[in-house]
Design an enzyme around this catalytic site. Structure first.
Site, PDB file in Angstrom:
ATOM      1  N   TYR A  84       0.849  -1.188   0.000  1.00 20.69           N
ATOM      2  CA  TYR A  84       0.000   0.000   0.000  1.00 20.69           C
ATOM      3  C   TYR A  84       0.884   1.237   0.000  1.00 20.69           C
ATOM      4  O   TYR A  84       1.865   1.295   0.736  1.00 20.69           O
ATOM      5  CB  TYR A  84      -0.900   0.008   1.239  1.00 20.69           C
ATOM      6  CG  TYR A  84      -1.766   1.249   1.372  1.00 20.69           C
ATOM      7  CD1 TYR A  84      -2.830   1.468   0.494  1.00 20.69           C
ATOM      8  CD2 TYR A  84      -1.530   2.193   2.368  1.00 20.69           C
ATOM      9  CE1 TYR A  84      -3.624   2.600   0.619  1.00 20.69           C
ATOM     10  CE2 TYR A  84      -2.333   3.328   2.500  1.00 20.69           C
ATOM     11  CZ  TYR A  84      -3.371   3.521   1.621  1.00 20.69           C
ATOM     12  OH  TYR A  84      -4.169   4.643   1.750  1.00 20.69           O
ATOM     13  N   LYS A 124       4.091   8.883   9.025  1.00 13.98           N
ATOM     14  CA  LYS A 124       3.809   8.286  10.336  1.00 13.98           C
ATOM     15  C   LYS A 124       4.760   8.762  11.452  1.00 13.98           C
ATOM     16  O   LYS A 124       4.586   9.871  11.933  1.00 13.98           O
ATOM     17  CB  LYS A 124       3.739   6.762  10.202  1.00 13.98           C
ATOM     18  CG  LYS A 124       2.619   6.396   9.199  1.00 13.98           C
ATOM     19  CD  LYS A 124       2.141   4.969   9.227  1.00 13.98           C
ATOM     20  CE  LYS A 124       0.845   4.884   8.435  1.00 13.98           C
ATOM     21  NZ  LYS A 124       0.900   4.158   7.189  1.00 13.98           N
ATOM     22  N   ASP A 179       9.243   2.781  -0.063  1.00 13.11           N
ATOM     23  CA  ASP A 179       8.191   3.462   0.679  1.00 13.11           C
ATOM     24  C   ASP A 179       8.329   3.033   2.136  1.00 13.11           C
ATOM     25  O   ASP A 179       7.915   1.955   2.527  1.00 13.11           O
ATOM     26  CB  ASP A 179       6.810   3.102   0.112  1.00 13.11           C
ATOM     27  CG  ASP A 179       5.692   3.818   0.866  1.00 13.11           C
ATOM     28  OD1 ASP A 179       5.992   4.528   1.856  1.00 13.11           O
ATOM     29  OD2 ASP A 179       4.519   3.658   0.466  1.00 13.11           O
TER      30      ASP A 179
END
Ligand SMILES: *Cc1c(COP(=O)(O)O)cnc(C)c1O
Length: 456
Positions: free
Chosen positions: A168, A291, A263
């Site tokens: 994702y 995050k 990523d």
């Protein structure tokens, strides 16, 4: 050795098997808030997984968090393993982060002009991470990835990107694409509203499959701008890849003039200060972060060598901007959190604690012949209701999610909060004490007993 044998026995010893489900906790206030929320937001939420669609009951509305605990609107207390989906590596309401935010906010919230705080956060990161030389701050992981893709396309002057089924990368158009059938496929959109022509620029292959990669590079020679991967795929279960496979990925990208994008929105600052790049010692061309980097505030970032980053405007021709980029309050939170991570032994202590936790649960399940595998790396863990090795999205049996669903309910009833989907990983923070983890283990053991031994 003796210690671990002793642990097996103490985990299993003298305890009545609790095969009865616990009665549900009160969710009256949460349910009421949810009814209201449904009239305001699609599905009652501002991000889909929060809606509890794949677990029992209505979503819990959280009122506050402190350390490893959260409290919902009905006053129920939980040990939290969701940790806001990863950012809270120091736990909730960390005093250092909170104080820095309060101090920063005294001077105003946003200027749309440079501040010293941006320099400070950049310096903390760049001085301690040899995999990037320059960085650009944005406001979310999605934005970081979207910008990294544009940079790779601008730099290589190519259009296609290659991604992996089961990774994702946020919700931007060219990445909301899943595999069709076949070894190498043009992606199919995985959301309405993504033009087919966008999906056509995205090639999707399976993880852990060298042959598929070779085939893709052969078929689309000199067209692939970037390969993007979560080097530690953690958004579709935890699909740990072999280091050798990631090295192969590095080599095939180099050989083809394709940029390798890691990523690291989840793995960055999580498995170690240098993230997965440092963990596997592989130099990608571009790295994205999110995050943890914002200490719980909305921050994302992407970084690369100075030479690559200088393709970004205003020096280069790849445009990217943001009204609230480098927001001072968010930078303050990031500075406070990152500073803590740089303390000696921070990752050693956190990772050891998390490893012990994961191993104890695995031992318990194995001793009782429960079909459960606890995958873990650093302070990330994932429960797979299987006895197989899992490396790709296709390895996960959707039927196994029924077991997660039951476990989730039993855990909530015993004061333990997991993210509301069996495809999501759990996180351990430095605020989870040994005592908290001991308590959580008991709740997990009892919940697994109910899941595996009850007849309903
Ligand atoms: C969470 C995540 C994103 C998206 O970040 P947002 O801040 O939710 O936009 C992108 N990539 C990975 C690997 C993620 O885990």
């Amino acid at each position: 050795m003796f210690d671990s044998i002793k642990k097996i026995f103490s985990d299993d010893e003298g305890k009545p098997v609790s095969t009865t489900a616990k009665p549900d906790i009160s969710r009256e206030k949460s349910a009421e808030l949810y009814e209201k929320a449904k009239t305001y937001f699609p599905g009652g939420v501002n991000s889909p997984v929060r809606a509890f669609k794949s677990v029992y009951g209505t979503p819990l509305f959280i009122q506050k968090g402190d350390g490893c605990h959260v409290w919902d609107a009905d006053g129920n207390q939980f040990i939290d393993f969701c940790c806001s989906w990863g950012p809270l590596i120091l736990g909730h309401n960390n005093a250092k982060v909170r104080e820095k935010v309060v101090e920063t906010i005294q001077n105003g919230m946003s200027f749309g002009a440079p501040t010293a705080l941006e320099n400070e956060l950049a310096e903390l990161i760049l001085k301690n991470n040899k995999y990037i030389e320059k960085i650009r701050f944005v406001s979310s992981g999605t934005e970081a990835v979207m910008s990294a893709i544009r940079l790779a396309r601008g730099y290589t002057k190519r259009d296609k990107i290659l991604k992996f089924e089961g990774c994702y990368h946020g919700h931007s158009d060219s990445l909301l694409v899943k595999a069709g059938s076949g070894l190498v496929t043009f992606g199919e959109t995985s959301s309405a509203g993504v033009p087919k022509s966008f999906a056509d620029e995205t090639i999707v292959v399976s993880l852990n499959d060298k042959e598929a990669l070779q085939k893709a590079f052969k078929e689309f020679k000199d067209q692939i701008a970037a390969v993007i991967i979560e080097p530690i795929p953690a958004n579709n279960g935890l699909l740990l890849q072999h280091k050798e496979y990631l090295q192969f990925l590095r080599e095939i990208c180099t050989a083809n003039g394709t940029m390798l994008i890691f990523d690291e929105v989840i793995s960055g600052f999580r498995v170690g200060f240098e993230g997965a790049a440092g963990y596997y010692q592989i130099q990608p061309d571009i790295i994205t972060y999110g995050k943890i980097i914002g200490g719980g505030m909305p921050v994302g970032a992407y970084g690369a060598s100075a030479q690559i980053m200088d393709h970004i405007s205003p020096v280069g021709s790849v445009y990217q901007a943001g009204t609230l980029s480098g927001n001072p309050v968010a930078m303050g939170a990031g500075i406070a959190q990152i500073t803590e991570l740089l303390r000696m032994g921070f990752y050693r202590d956190l990772n050891n604690k998390a490893q012990e936790f994961a191993e104890a649960i695995q031992r318990f399940a194995t001793a009782r012949n429960y079909k459960l595998k606890v995958f873990s790396i650093g302070s990330i863990f994932w429960f797979a209701f299987t006895d197989k090795d899992i490396r790709t999205a296709e390895d996960i049996d959707p039927q196994s999610m029924e077991k997660f669903k039951k476990m989730h309910r039993e855990l909530l009833n015993r004061g333990v909060y997991f993210g509301p989907s069996g495809y999501e990983v759990g996180f351990i923070s430095s605020a989870h004490t040994k005592t908290d983890l001991e308590k959580a283990k008991r709740a997990i053991f009892d919940s697994l007993d109910v899941v595996f031994r009850s007849n309903n």
